[in-house]
Every structure is written in C-alpha cells, then in structure tokens.
Design a protein around this motif. Sequence first.
Motif, PDB file in Angstrom:
ATOM      1  N   GLN A 215       0.750  -1.168   0.058  1.00 48.92           N
ATOM      2  CA  GLN A 215      -0.118  -0.128   0.025  1.00 48.92           C
ATOM      3  C   GLN A 215       0.948   1.312  -0.025  1.00 48.92           C
ATOM      4  O   GLN A 215       0.448   2.423  -0.668  1.00 48.92           O
TER       5      GLN A 215
ATOM      6  N   SER B  16       2.336   1.417  -3.443  1.00 47.17           N
ATOM      7  CA  SER B  16       1.221   1.875  -4.691  1.00 47.17           C
ATOM      8  C   SER B  16       0.758   3.187  -4.500  1.00 47.17           C
ATOM      9  O   SER B  16       0.418   4.112  -5.362  1.00 47.17           O
TER      10      SER B  16
ATOM     11  N   GLU C  97     -12.372  -9.016 -11.776  1.00 45.35           N
ATOM     12  CA  GLU C  97     -11.982  -9.091 -10.353  1.00 45.35           C
ATOM     13  C   GLU C  97     -12.764 -10.396  -9.834  1.00 45.35           C
ATOM     14  O   GLU C  97     -12.217 -11.274  -9.177  1.00 45.35           O
TER      15      GLU C  97
ATOM     16  N   TYR D  43      -8.086 -16.211  -5.472  1.00 44.45           N
ATOM     17  CA  TYR D  43      -7.708 -15.254  -4.278  1.00 44.45           C
ATOM     18  C   TYR D  43      -7.977 -15.912  -3.032  1.00 44.45           C
ATOM     19  O   TYR D  43      -7.228 -16.052  -2.010  1.00 44.45           O
TER      20      TYR D  43
ATOM     21  N   ARG E 183      -0.712 -12.142  -3.498  1.00 39.87           N
ATOM     22  CA  ARG E 183      -1.595 -10.801  -3.812  1.00 39.87           C
ATOM     23  C   ARG E 183      -0.763  -9.532  -3.758  1.00 39.87           C
ATOM     24  O   ARG E 183      -1.306  -8.543  -4.363  1.00 39.87           O
TER      25      ARG E 183
ATOM     26  N   GLU F 288      -1.730  -6.993  -6.673  1.00 38.95           N
ATOM     27  CA  GLU F 288      -2.466  -5.775  -6.510  1.00 38.95           C
ATOM     28  C   GLU F 288      -1.339  -4.398  -6.713  1.00 38.95           C
ATOM     29  O   GLU F 288      -1.521  -3.399  -7.368  1.00 38.95           O
TER      30      GLU F 288
ATOM     31  N   VAL G 158      -2.208  -1.741  -9.487  1.00 41.02           N
ATOM     32  CA  VAL G 158      -2.495  -0.454  -9.129  1.00 41.02           C
ATOM     33  C   VAL G 158      -1.447   0.547  -9.909  1.00 41.02           C
ATOM     34  O   VAL G 158      -1.917   1.600 -10.605  1.00 41.02           O
TER      35      VAL G 158
ATOM     36  N   TYR H 262      -6.890  -2.742 -14.375  1.00 40.18           N
ATOM     37  CA  TYR H 262      -6.537  -3.160 -12.990  1.00 40.18           C
ATOM     38  C   TYR H 262      -7.189  -4.446 -12.882  1.00 40.18           C
ATOM     39  O   TYR H 262      -6.627  -5.296 -12.348  1.00 40.18           O
TER      40      TYR H 262
ATOM     41  N   ILE I  65      -5.233  -7.990 -12.185  1.00 41.98           N
ATOM     42  CA  ILE I  65      -5.410  -9.054 -11.258  1.00 41.98           C
ATOM     43  C   ILE I  65      -5.822 -10.590 -11.438  1.00 41.98           C
ATOM     44  O   ILE I  65      -5.226 -11.326 -11.181  1.00 41.98           O
TER      45      ILE I  65
END
Length: 541
Positions: A24, A27, A143, A150, A162, A166, A170, A200, A204
């Motif tokens: 996080q 990104s 997704e 997932y 993951r 992600e 992103v 996006y 994924i």
Amino acid sequence: MSTKKPPSLLSATLASGSSLVLLQLFSRVVTFVLNQALVRLVSPQVFGTTSIQFELLLSTILFLSREGVRNALLRAPPSADPSQDRATTSRLISNISILPILLGVPMAAFSSLAYLGTSSAATSSQPHFRSSVVLYVFAAFFELLSEPMYIRTQNELKFHVRVRAEGTAVVLKTVTTFIVLVSAPEDWALIAFALGQTIYGLTILVSFAIACRDDLGFRPKQVIIMKGDRTESLLFEPALFKLSVAMTGQSVVKHFLTEGDKFLISRLSPLADQGGYAVAANYGSLIARIVFQPVEETARVFFSKTLPSPTEGKTTDHQVALRTAATVLYTLLLAFSHLLLLAITFGPPYLSLAVSIILPHKYLATSAPSILKVYVYYIPMMAFNGVLEAFFASAASPIDLRAQSRWMLIFSGAFIAAAVGLARGLGMGDSGLVWANVANLALRAAYAWAFVRRFFRERGAGDVVEWRRAAPPLVVLTIFATAGALVRGSAVAYRDAPLSVVAQKGHIATGVVSLLGCLITCVVFERKTVMELVASLRMSR
C-alpha cells in the motif's frame, strides 16, 4: 474455525501485514504523485463522476458478490492435509469459492442498469458516459473471475501472490489513466478512468491465474461422500455454505453503512462538490488505505485461523489461542488509541496550512477543505471499527450475524437521519455526511466491542478483556492535552499570517517540539507495556 493452526501462523500473518503495508505504501506513493497530476488534468465534475459514482457502482458489484463468501471461507481449514477427507472438504470449499462469479453476473446487470436509469441529466450527458459504465462492469467481472484463486491463496497463506498482483495492477491502472488523459482529447476523460480500472481488473485476473495455473477449474463439481452405509452427492460444504449465505445477506446492509456517504452525496450534491468530496476522501483516507486496510485484512485472516469455534471445548490449547488473539487485538487497539490522540491534538491546528499547500487551487472553492477537517476524527474511528469488525467477522456464528444485521438496520436508519439532518437541517453540507459516518462507525465499533467481551466471557477468558489495556496511561493523556493547548494557542497567534511555510514557521516549530514531547513521553511511560505485548506475541509464534 480451527485451533490446529500451523506453528508459523502468527509469523505468516505478521509477514502478510508487513507486505500489505509495504504494498500500500509503494502503490499509494506512486498513485499519489500521479493523482496530483490527474486532479489537475480533469474537472471536479469528471473526478466526482469517476471517484464517487463509478467507484460506488464498482464496489457495489464486488462487495455484494464476494464479501460474504470471502469472509466465510477464511474460516476454512488449511488444504495442505493430503488425506481423502480433507481433499473432499477442499473440493466442496472450492465449489463455494465459485459463487461470487455466479452472483456477479446478475449483480452487475442489475446495478449497472439501475445506475444508468437513475443518473441525473448532468451526469449522463457527459461524453462517453455509457461506454465508461460498461468498461467498469467488465473491470468488476475480471476481478470476480479471480476470486476463487484469491481465496485459495489466502487460505494457503500465500500472501505474496496478492501483494504482487495488486501492486502491479495499481501502478498499471494509474499509468494507463494518466497516458490516456494526456494523449487523448479532453472529452475522453471518463474513458481514461474506465480503461485504467479495466486494466486493473485484468491484471489481477492474469496475476492470480499465473500463480494458480495448476488448477483453474471454474465449474463446481459434485462430490460423493459416505454417510454411514449410504452415499450422498454434495456441491458445497454445508456449514461454510450456510455461513456464506448469512454473510452475503448481511453484506447488503453493511455495504450501505460503509458506502452510505457516497450514496447520499451522489444524490444530494452537484457534480463539482462530488469532485471536491472525492479529492478530500483521497487525501484524507491516504493513511487508512496504506495502514488500516492491510491491518484489518491481516487481522481477519489471523483471527479466523486462530479463534476456537463454539463447539470446541475449553482445552489448554484453546485458552492459549484465546489469549493470543486478545493480545493481538489489544496491541492494535492501543496503537489506534495513540493515533486518535495524535489526530485530535495536532490535526485541527495545522489542517488549514496543510490544505492550502496540498489541495489543488480549483478544489479550494469546493467542499473539500471542510470535509478534510472532519477526517481528523473519521480516520481513527475507521481504524477502531475496522479491527473490531474483523474480529466479529472471524468469530461470529450465523445467529450472531442475524442479530448484528438487525442492529445494522437500526444503525442505517440513524445514519440516514443524521446525514440528512446535519447536511440539510443544520446546513453543514457534505461535511455533515462525514460526521454522520463518524457516528455510524462509533455505533458499529461499540456493538463489535460488546461482542468481543461476550465472546471471551463465554469461553472462560473474560479476564483478558479489559478496555483499560487499550488506553494510554494518565501521564500520556496529560502531556497530549498540554500539547494540544499549546498548538491551539499558537494557531490563534498565527491566524492572521499567510498560509505558507515561511509565514507560519513559528507555528510549525511549536508543533514539532510538542510532537517530540508527546512521542518521548510515550516511549518513556509505555515502553514496559509495549515490551510485554511483544514478548507475549513472540511466545505465541
């Protein structure tokens, strides 16, 4: 919920939390820099449409289709056991993980048609509006196609899959949006955001497909099991299927409470103010997306795998598991208590200066500045509610979920009344919606806290639940109160000075010195508490 967790569960969960925070951070830094350009390239109307209305459509499709199943299947036992019984259970669980795809098709059709049919003329008259909605629906479906993979990687503790997926998605999303905005005509602004979201979702899907390429089955398969002297054909593991249904039903109310401000602002506010609200939310919730979201998701995984189920006895192992879970919970709550102190002490006196520096000039005339002032209180409440509801989602039985759903209906009515009353009745505008959300989160957190206390008490571990363990000592509270008075006095002294770093340097210096004093006090007077928590966690690893 199984207490027969692998010895590395806490280590893996902590590693997952660290990885997700780093993901996080990376990104969000990248997207924050690019978003600084995006909000300057598009009008508040376009930004409001994409960040409020399109994002609401996307989250509605995804949340209602997958959230209940995802949370229920986190309680599934690990699939590493090669025995036939475990293999059979694993197949039944895999069948449940396909349900979000099947739910997603009608959900996407209904949500998109309802949105297109109820959009205002100002919104629907924008260039390429319908095409952009279609692209967002495709992005949601991509997704959902990755959801079985997932769930599989989460239950196998393969958190790195993951993180890579992600992180890549992103960056590609933001870069795609930026390139289209720069190179395409101005009336392609909505398409730019829609293409970014589609990239996006596709990224994924491809990333998880590569990681799970050994088993990409998307069709549920019948499983034959023996019951006594007869055979029975099943599609789903019964207990987890019932829990999935209960959690999916509850997700309707929970989604409204979570996204209620977007529902209301999309109907009550003009597009320009929706853009201001979106910018304020992006800036205000930056720390929430970097830290709190990964912490909440990691805590949900840990609690789901650690907490004993109601049917399991009060063995020594179960008591150890309960105390470990309580220690993790209190560690997080204590950290969030300090965040609340920092926010209310230093947020209000310095927010005006920060807004004038960071916020794009054309958004200063929107509702963004007033909304950001409320985010000082909204962000800590998000943190408390997030971790407490993560515990609830990991431990609640179907009966508990039904009881919570009834209370959530009451909270929904209170939220709507408060939002309309504050926004319209008291003239607080969009900031009134955020205040209503603060109250909503406080009610939900209080309900979850009551569940936590009852959960431990019913399992003979009521002594580990005490709110004082999550509260800073009196001396720390006193120092923060003193610092708050000092910086507020400084703000009054500098209120007529221009909002610039140079003109406000004395005010800034006061804040820095006060902040250092608060941090030193925390280190000195809470070092023992922190060391005890760390030692307790290490013993549980």
